[in-house]
Design a protein around this motif. Sequence first.
Motif, PDB file in Angstrom:
ATOM      1  N   ASP A  81       0.851  -1.150   0.025  1.00 28.43           N
ATOM      2  CA  ASP A  81      -0.078   0.013  -0.021  1.00 28.43           C
ATOM      3  C   ASP A  81       0.743   1.220  -0.122  1.00 28.43           C
ATOM      4  N   GLU A  82       1.901   1.129   0.851  1.00 31.25           N
ATOM      5  CA  GLU A  82       2.834   2.504   0.827  1.00 31.25           C
ATOM      6  C   GLU A  82       3.426   2.589  -0.596  1.00 31.25           C
ATOM      7  N   GLN A  83       3.909   1.668  -1.205  1.00 29.67           N
ATOM      8  CA  GLN A  83       4.466   1.771  -2.473  1.00 29.67           C
ATOM      9  C   GLN A  83       3.560   2.304  -3.579  1.00 29.67           C
ATOM     10  N   LYS A  84       2.383   1.880  -3.211  1.00 30.68           N
ATOM     11  CA  LYS A  84       1.332   2.542  -4.202  1.00 30.68           C
ATOM     12  C   LYS A  84       1.096   3.880  -4.025  1.00 30.68           C
ATOM     13  N   ARG A  85       1.071   4.222  -2.865  1.00 35.68           N
ATOM     14  CA  ARG A  85       0.779   5.565  -2.477  1.00 35.68           C
ATOM     15  C   ARG A  85       1.974   6.701  -2.716  1.00 35.68           C
ATOM     16  N   LYS A  86       3.070   6.154  -2.724  1.00 36.86           N
ATOM     17  CA  LYS A  86       4.108   7.102  -3.009  1.00 36.86           C
ATOM     18  C   LYS A  86       4.572   7.026  -4.472  1.00 36.86           C
ATOM     19  N   ASN A  87       4.256   5.645  -5.123  1.00 38.46           N
ATOM     20  CA  ASN A  87       4.337   5.688  -6.634  1.00 38.46           C
ATOM     21  C   ASN A  87       5.660   6.109  -6.893  1.00 38.46           C
ATOM     22  N   ARG A  88       6.722   5.315  -6.229  1.00 39.77           N
ATOM     23  CA  ARG A  88       8.089   5.953  -6.406  1.00 39.77           C
ATOM     24  C   ARG A  88       8.822   5.206  -7.601  1.00 39.77           C
ATOM     25  N   VAL A  89       9.564   6.095  -8.289  1.00 38.26           N
ATOM     26  CA  VAL A  89      10.391   5.588  -9.220  1.00 38.26           C
ATOM     27  C   VAL A  89      12.048   5.961  -8.996  1.00 38.26           C
ATOM     28  N   VAL A  90      12.788   4.755  -9.230  1.00 42.06           N
ATOM     29  CA  VAL A  90      14.069   5.047  -8.805  1.00 42.06           C
ATOM     30  C   VAL A  90      15.174   5.089  -9.865  1.00 42.06           C
ATOM     31  N   PHE A  91      15.892   5.967 -10.122  1.00 44.47           N
ATOM     32  CA  PHE A  91      16.708   6.205 -11.339  1.00 44.47           C
ATOM     33  C   PHE A  91      17.908   5.991 -10.758  1.00 44.47           C
ATOM     34  N   ILE A  92      18.769   5.083 -11.696  1.00 42.82           N
ATOM     35  CA  ILE A  92      20.262   5.044 -11.320  1.00 42.82           C
ATOM     36  C   ILE A  92      21.064   5.762 -12.279  1.00 42.82           C
ATOM     37  N   HIS A  93      21.924   6.698 -11.878  1.00 42.20           N
ATOM     38  CA  HIS A  93      22.652   7.364 -12.764  1.00 42.20           C
ATOM     39  C   HIS A  93      23.801   6.708 -13.212  1.00 42.20           C
ATOM     40  N   GLU A  94      24.094   6.573 -14.551  1.00 37.93           N
ATOM     41  CA  GLU A  94      25.134   5.638 -15.007  1.00 37.93           C
ATOM     42  C   GLU A  94      26.492   6.294 -14.382  1.00 37.93           C
ATOM     43  N   GLU A  95      26.809   7.672 -14.228  1.00 31.58           N
ATOM     44  CA  GLU A  95      28.113   7.951 -13.598  1.00 31.58           C
ATOM     45  C   GLU A  95      28.439   7.290 -12.137  1.00 31.58           C
ATOM     46  N   SER A  96      27.200   7.142 -11.228  1.00 29.26           N
ATOM     47  CA  SER A  96      27.360   6.659  -9.949  1.00 29.26           C
ATOM     48  C   SER A  96      27.648   5.167 -10.183  1.00 29.26           C
ATOM     49  N   ALA A  97      26.943   4.583 -10.984  1.00 28.89           N
ATOM     50  CA  ALA A  97      27.235   3.138 -11.164  1.00 28.89           C
ATOM     51  C   ALA A  97      28.569   2.749 -11.705  1.00 28.89           C
ATOM     52  N   THR A  98      29.174   3.665 -12.390  1.00 26.12           N
ATOM     53  CA  THR A  98      30.551   3.146 -12.814  1.00 26.12           C
ATOM     54  C   THR A  98      31.580   3.193 -11.791  1.00 26.12           C
ATOM     55  N   HIS A  99      31.212   4.016 -10.628  1.00 20.35           N
ATOM     56  CA  HIS A  99      32.239   3.840  -9.553  1.00 20.35           C
ATOM     57  C   HIS A  99      32.086   2.868  -8.412  1.00 20.35           C
TER      58      HIS A  99
END
Length: 172
Positions: A81-99
Amino acid sequence: MCDEDLIKAAKRGDDEAFYKLISAHKDKLYNIAYCYLKNEQDALEAIQEVTCRAYVTLNRLKEPKYFTTWLTRIIINYCIDEQKRKNRVVFIHEESATHCNNIYEDNLVLQSAIEELEPKYKKVIILKYFQDMTLAAIAKVMDCPEGTIKTWNYRALKQLRELLDKGGNGSV
């Protein structure tokens, strides 16, 4: 005093018994909430809310031996229910992933793949592989036959393999 005795005492209004029950299950509740919400503060808030809900509705629990299953179901439903309420989208930045190191990157890819699963498959994966629950226990929590849970587990793993292979990563 065993869990069933504590539950019976809590149902009679013994707040200390209820506190002991929740304290005994707090780590499990936190782990489930964190798997769903992916945030320490949200997970802690979930535990507070679920504790309150459990306290208020404890008299609805018919069988004391199913307290853990009942409590697990409450936290899962709250998190969904909390996930639906917040309707979050998580973005992963390519720059941070390379480190990041390979283990961290693999973990992010796996988490992302798990997020793409159907909700019922996601529940099975989280409960089985992150909470170390047996298929029989998952069947009780999800109120489904054990055979159905086995099928969902198989299909979830198959989908995860396909998602990870599509992304060019290793297998599950």
